[in-house]
Scaffold this motif. Sequence first.
Motif, PDB file in Angstrom:
ATOM      1  N   THR A  92       0.882  -1.173   0.000  1.00  0.00           N
ATOM      2  CA  THR A  92       0.000   0.000   0.000  1.00  0.00           C
ATOM      3  C   THR A  92       0.911   1.212   0.000  1.00  0.00           C
ATOM      4  OG1 THR A  92       0.036   0.001   2.382  1.00  0.00           O
ATOM      5  CG2 THR A  92      -1.776  -1.175   1.325  1.00  0.00           C
ATOM      6  N   ASN A  93       0.354   2.376   0.308  1.00  0.00           N
ATOM      7  CA  ASN A  93       1.207   3.559   0.366  1.00  0.00           C
ATOM      8  C   ASN A  93       2.063   3.601   1.622  1.00  0.00           C
ATOM      9  OD1 ASN A  93       0.740   4.796  -2.072  1.00  0.00           O
ATOM     10  ND2 ASN A  93      -1.207   5.646  -1.363  1.00  0.00           N
ATOM     11  N   ASP A  94       1.857   2.646   2.513  1.00  0.00           N
ATOM     12  CA  ASP A  94       2.622   2.617   3.756  1.00  0.00           C
ATOM     13  C   ASP A  94       4.107   2.363   3.469  1.00  0.00           C
ATOM     14  OD1 ASP A  94       3.697   2.256   6.179  1.00  0.00           O
ATOM     15  OD2 ASP A  94       2.132   0.915   6.941  1.00  0.00           O
ATOM     16  N   LEU A  95       4.942   3.383   3.746  1.00  0.00           N
ATOM     17  CA  LEU A  95       6.359   3.273   3.413  1.00  0.00           C
ATOM     18  C   LEU A  95       7.032   2.116   4.135  1.00  0.00           C
ATOM     19  CD1 LEU A  95       7.505   6.994   3.284  1.00  0.00           C
ATOM     20  CD2 LEU A  95       7.191   5.402   1.396  1.00  0.00           C
ATOM     21  N   LYS A  96       6.573   1.824   5.351  1.00  0.00           N
ATOM     22  CA  LYS A  96       7.190   0.740   6.115  1.00  0.00           C
ATOM     23  C   LYS A  96       7.051  -0.574   5.371  1.00  0.00           C
ATOM     24  CE  LYS A  96       7.785   1.490  10.995  1.00  0.00           C
ATOM     25  NZ  LYS A  96       6.934   2.581  11.526  1.00  0.00           N
ATOM     26  N   ASN A  97       5.823  -0.818   4.875  1.00  0.00           N
ATOM     27  CA  ASN A  97       5.605  -2.056   4.128  1.00  0.00           C
ATOM     28  C   ASN A  97       6.457  -2.102   2.864  1.00  0.00           C
ATOM     29  OD1 ASN A  97       3.793  -2.783   5.997  1.00  0.00           O
ATOM     30  ND2 ASN A  97       1.972  -2.591   4.695  1.00  0.00           N
ATOM     31  N   ILE A  98       6.536  -0.957   2.171  1.00  0.00           N
ATOM     32  CA  ILE A  98       7.311  -0.928   0.933  1.00  0.00           C
ATOM     33  C   ILE A  98       8.772  -1.264   1.230  1.00  0.00           C
ATOM     34  CG2 ILE A  98       8.092   0.545  -0.944  1.00  0.00           C
ATOM     35  CD1 ILE A  98       5.478   2.035  -0.755  1.00  0.00           C
ATOM     36  N   ASP A  99       9.315  -0.623   2.274  1.00  0.00           N
ATOM     37  CA  ASP A  99      10.720  -0.898   2.598  1.00  0.00           C
ATOM     38  C   ASP A  99      10.922  -2.361   2.971  1.00  0.00           C
ATOM     39  OD1 ASP A  99      11.564   1.597   2.050  1.00  0.00           O
ATOM     40  OD2 ASP A  99      11.431   2.350   4.105  1.00  0.00           O
ATOM     41  N   LYS A 100       9.943  -2.931   3.689  1.00  0.00           N
ATOM     42  CA  LYS A 100      10.072  -4.327   4.104  1.00  0.00           C
ATOM     43  C   LYS A 100      10.097  -5.228   2.867  1.00  0.00           C
ATOM     44  CE  LYS A 100       8.052  -7.652   7.298  1.00  0.00           C
ATOM     45  NZ  LYS A 100       7.204  -8.536   6.488  1.00  0.00           N
ATOM     46  N   VAL A 101       9.142  -4.991   1.967  1.00  0.00           N
ATOM     47  CA  VAL A 101       9.083  -5.813   0.759  1.00  0.00           C
ATOM     48  C   VAL A 101      10.358  -5.658  -0.069  1.00  0.00           C
ATOM     49  CG1 VAL A 101       7.939  -6.029  -1.469  1.00  0.00           C
ATOM     50  CG2 VAL A 101       6.582  -5.924   0.618  1.00  0.00           C
ATOM     51  N   ARG A 102      10.808  -4.413  -0.214  1.00  0.00           N
ATOM     52  CA  ARG A 102      11.984  -4.193  -1.062  1.00  0.00           C
ATOM     53  C   ARG A 102      13.224  -4.866  -0.501  1.00  0.00           C
ATOM     54  NH1 ARG A 102      11.172   2.098  -2.663  1.00  0.00           N
ATOM     55  NH2 ARG A 102       9.712   1.745  -4.373  1.00  0.00           N
ATOM     56  N   SER A 103      13.313  -4.926   0.836  1.00  0.00           N
ATOM     57  CA  SER A 103      14.521  -5.542   1.371  1.00  0.00           C
ATOM     58  C   SER A 103      14.442  -7.065   1.284  1.00  0.00           C
ATOM     59  CB  SER A 103      14.761  -5.079   2.811  1.00  0.00           C
ATOM     60  OG  SER A 103      13.741  -5.586   3.640  1.00  0.00           O
ATOM     61  N   GLU A 104      13.252  -7.597   0.947  1.00  0.00           N
ATOM     62  CA  GLU A 104      13.160  -9.058   0.821  1.00  0.00           C
ATOM     63  C   GLU A 104      13.046  -9.527  -0.623  1.00  0.00           C
ATOM     64  OE1 GLU A 104      10.007 -10.266   3.330  1.00  0.00           O
ATOM     65  OE2 GLU A 104      11.136  -9.762   5.120  1.00  0.00           O
ATOM     66  N   VAL A 105      12.895  -8.571  -1.533  1.00  0.00           N
ATOM     67  CA  VAL A 105      12.770  -8.912  -2.943  1.00  0.00           C
ATOM     68  C   VAL A 105      13.975  -8.335  -3.686  1.00  0.00           C
ATOM     69  CG1 VAL A 105      11.386  -8.628  -5.009  1.00  0.00           C
ATOM     70  CG2 VAL A 105      10.272  -8.881  -2.794  1.00  0.00           C
ATOM     71  N   GLY A 106      14.751  -9.199  -4.314  1.00  0.00           N
ATOM     72  CA  GLY A 106      15.893  -8.719  -5.074  1.00  0.00           C
ATOM     73  C   GLY A 106      15.475  -8.472  -6.512  1.00  0.00           C
ATOM     74  N   MET A 107      16.149  -7.496  -7.158  1.00  0.00           N
ATOM     75  CA  MET A 107      15.771  -7.232  -8.537  1.00  0.00           C
ATOM     76  C   MET A 107      17.021  -7.059  -9.391  1.00  0.00           C
ATOM     77  SD  MET A 107      12.857  -4.953 -10.054  1.00  0.00           S
ATOM     78  CE  MET A 107      12.519  -4.893 -11.781  1.00  0.00           C
ATOM     79  N   VAL A 108      16.989  -7.677 -10.576  1.00  0.00           N
ATOM     80  CA  VAL A 108      18.103  -7.566 -11.523  1.00  0.00           C
ATOM     81  C   VAL A 108      17.566  -6.921 -12.785  1.00  0.00           C
ATOM     82  CG1 VAL A 108      19.788  -8.849 -12.871  1.00  0.00           C
ATOM     83  CG2 VAL A 108      19.240  -9.577 -10.553  1.00  0.00           C
ATOM     84  N   PHE A 109      18.269  -5.865 -13.239  1.00  0.00           N
ATOM     85  CA  PHE A 109      17.763  -5.055 -14.347  1.00  0.00           C
ATOM     86  C   PHE A 109      18.458  -5.409 -15.657  1.00  0.00           C
ATOM     87  CE2 PHE A 109      17.437  -2.719 -10.423  1.00  0.00           C
ATOM     88  CZ  PHE A 109      16.180  -2.145 -10.469  1.00  0.00           C
ATOM     89  N   GLN A 110      17.786  -5.012 -16.734  1.00  0.00           N
ATOM     90  CA  GLN A 110      18.378  -5.232 -18.056  1.00  0.00           C
ATOM     91  C   GLN A 110      19.741  -4.549 -18.175  1.00  0.00           C
ATOM     92  OE1 GLN A 110      15.746  -4.025 -21.165  1.00  0.00           O
ATOM     93  NE2 GLN A 110      17.175  -4.506 -22.791  1.00  0.00           N
ATOM     94  N   HIS A 111      19.841  -3.330 -17.654  1.00  0.00           N
ATOM     95  CA  HIS A 111      21.096  -2.586 -17.813  1.00  0.00           C
ATOM     96  C   HIS A 111      21.925  -2.585 -16.534  1.00  0.00           C
ATOM     97  CE1 HIS A 111      20.136  -1.343 -21.834  1.00  0.00           C
ATOM     98  NE2 HIS A 111      18.923  -1.046 -21.433  1.00  0.00           N
ATOM     99  N   PHE A 112      21.841  -3.635 -15.759  1.00  0.00           N
ATOM    100  CA  PHE A 112      22.666  -3.906 -14.575  1.00  0.00           C
ATOM    101  C   PHE A 112      22.454  -2.893 -13.452  1.00  0.00           C
ATOM    102  CE2 PHE A 112      25.775  -4.231 -18.306  1.00  0.00           C
ATOM    103  CZ  PHE A 112      25.116  -5.315 -18.851  1.00  0.00           C
ATOM    104  N   ASN A 113      22.565  -1.573 -13.802  1.00  0.00           N
ATOM    105  CA  ASN A 113      22.405  -0.515 -12.802  1.00  0.00           C
ATOM    106  C   ASN A 113      23.326  -0.679 -11.598  1.00  0.00           C
ATOM    107  OD1 ASN A 113      20.458   0.260 -14.523  1.00  0.00           O
ATOM    108  ND2 ASN A 113      18.731  -0.094 -13.160  1.00  0.00           N
ATOM    109  N   LEU A 114      24.572  -1.065 -11.857  1.00  0.00           N
ATOM    110  CA  LEU A 114      25.551  -1.045 -10.759  1.00  0.00           C
ATOM    111  C   LEU A 114      25.887   0.407 -10.461  1.00  0.00           C
ATOM    112  CD1 LEU A 114      27.899  -3.944 -11.846  1.00  0.00           C
ATOM    113  CD2 LEU A 114      26.102  -3.967 -10.124  1.00  0.00           C
TER     114      LEU A 114
END
Lengths: 480, 255
Positions: free
Chosen positions: B79-101
């Motif tokens: 939802t818009n709850d930043l806490k939830n977003i941060d929690k999800v993001r720290s548990e979901v890894g993402m790899v991009f087409q252009h690496f984004n190192l």
Amino acid sequence: MTISYTRTDMLPAMAPPVSQRGLVKWLRENMLSTRLNVALTVLATAFIAFVAWNIFPWFWNSVWNAGSLAECRAIVAASAGEGASGACWAFLKPWWGAFIFGHQYPVSDRWRPVLAFGLLFVALAPILFAGQRRNLTIIFSVVAAYLLLTLYLASAPGLAFALAMLLVAGLVAVSQVQPERLLWFTLLYPALCFWLLWGGSIWSPIVAMAGFGVLYAIFRFASPVIGFAPAAGAGVVAAVLWWLFADAPLAGTLQEMIPVDLLRVPSDKFGGFLLAIVIGVTGITFSLPIGILLALGRQSDMPIVKMLCVIFIETIRGVPLITLLFVAAFVLGFFLPPEADFDLLLRVLILVTFFAAAYLAEVLRGSLAALPRGQYEAADALGLDYWRAQRLIILPQALKISIPAIVSSFIGLFKDTTLVVIVALYEPLKGITHLVRQDVNWKGIYWEPYIFVGVIFFLFCFGMSRYSKYLELKLKTDHR
Amino acid sequence: MAEAAKMQVSDEVAIQISGMNKWYGQFHVLRDINMTVMKGERIVICGPSGSGKSTLIRCVNRLEEHQQGQIIVDGTELTNDLKNIDKVRSEVGMVFQHFNLFPHLTILENLTLAPIWVRKVPKKEAEETAMYFLKKVKIPEQALKYPGQLSGGQQQRVAIARSLCMRPRIMLFDEPTSALDPEMIKEVLDTMIALAEEGMTMICVTHEMGFAQAVANRVIFMDQGQIVEQNEPKEFFNNPQSERTKLFLSQILGH
Ligand SMILES: Nc1ncnc2c1ncn2[C@@H]1O[C@H](COP(=O)(O)OP(=O)(O)O)[C@@H](O)[C@H]1O
Ligand SMILES: [Mg+2]
């Protein structure tokens, strides 16, 4: 005819053919390659020779020791013949102090700005050359030598001399053992510098700095209890209360108990390069963080923050600095209550800082926009919050791209300090030079004081420019 | 090898998307997406360019916001709850087409940054973890170089290792090999296959059909912002049902 071909042996790499090198080749390629080029080279050489021919005797016949311009002219005439031209630098002897400190800064206390200037480099070194022990050592040795010499020449009192040397020695020791601790000195330097330049009781800056201590302590102990933002707010409120109510009485009491003070020098006695450097360094130091916040604010999703930043930036950029200085000097006076004794130099400092910050914000906005979106996304995807993403990922890259532009605007700021002549402050270029040219002994002198001031400004600006070059190279990691 | 790995799917739900719609302004980019991903499942998403594949997986870690419906990741609703977003993001890894190192940091710093600042792992421990995963993607010797000094394939493997250092439970891949030269594609795919064999929950947007056949439990075909067809890989490739899928497969497998 066959078109089938198979290579049986692979060719090894070879060195390029030995071609003629050196000056002749370079000249031929760069100066004499076409007929037009030859003509331009000849013309340019002739022009340079002409200028040098006319100016050189003036420098060559320079006079350094004389009591007045007339005496200078006589010496030139005697040594180089009637009608010869010659520069007269002898005015520097009676006037150099005014050029550096301003003609009103008490002569007996000139050691104070001298000491503050030396310590400025000690305070800057840990930031400019973070973690580079060799550079730190070089800077500290140069500063120590500079202080030994200049404090002696400025006849500093024995106690001050000893304390200054002790301080530098202590910092050298720290730089060898724990260089990162040097930042503490950098943090304390503004208070020390303020005290050295303006004088008065030592307790005022100490008690004022203690306000930051109060802020930090409250933040530190309250943030686990009431959370990050409320604790920061409470800290700020407490610090402001401290400065409003506790500051003056406490400093007064301490001063009565243990009086330590220096002769008080009000701002209107500052002049010359001292003034230029005070304005320049303060402006540079404070405009960078303010500029960063403005640039981030202008990119913000919050419409009110964004609007305030845009209005601030566009207003300040849309008005000439001279107008702002006028406002600082004369107009603000109408709006402030008459008893508010708001130092003129302080007002100028604030406006110069805002002016530089608005320009920096625009420079930074350009670099922020130039960063690929992927950088923001990768930071988000890793779970970094807004401030961490900005601090660790976005700003280091944006600042790096904009180093040349940032340093350019700092150089501009430093040169613009000469504009404070408009509010009757004695900056070196017009303020002090004007005094020299009014002096009966030096009436009629024209080029020399301007050249002298120009050379000193050049040294400072060239120094900054070289440092920017160094920093760019040091931070170059993209290997393109 | 892959057959054994496919067995490991648990009956716990990792990602639940129901009735999700998303618009870019007036443009209805994702339409009524319903999708459940089990723990340990490996899903390949394919479809023509512009069909909304990237947008879909970017909604899973809230790089994009959805306007309707529900997305629940590992028990946390986005939802818009930043806490939830941060929690999800720290548990979901993402790899991009252009690496984004991060080009201003060394490889090691790229890998330790998030664990140190988000997970508050001590620096030393973070570095050990980083070296462990660098070994895993087979480039420990590059730790002190900068991203600009590495080849594309190496950079993408670093990007995978960077995500793994956060110990994610779910990995999202958005066309991880489409910016790579053919000779580097294999090294990245090998890394991803190894990860799949360890039982990582993965959603992978890719057109590497060999990869899909080797490791995927399910292939999802998207077109015009909708899920058009999904099936287990063998059926999906040998016996596509919809005309759109057939057309798409004939185009990408045709040459
Ligand atoms: N930020 C955006 N604003 C507006 N339209 C977008 C944006 N991002 C993507 N789109 C559009 O949404 C559609 C789906 O994009 P995307 O998810 O990137 O497709 P895919 O990854 O399948 O190629 C495309 O038509 C694209 O043009
Ligand atoms: Mg895409």
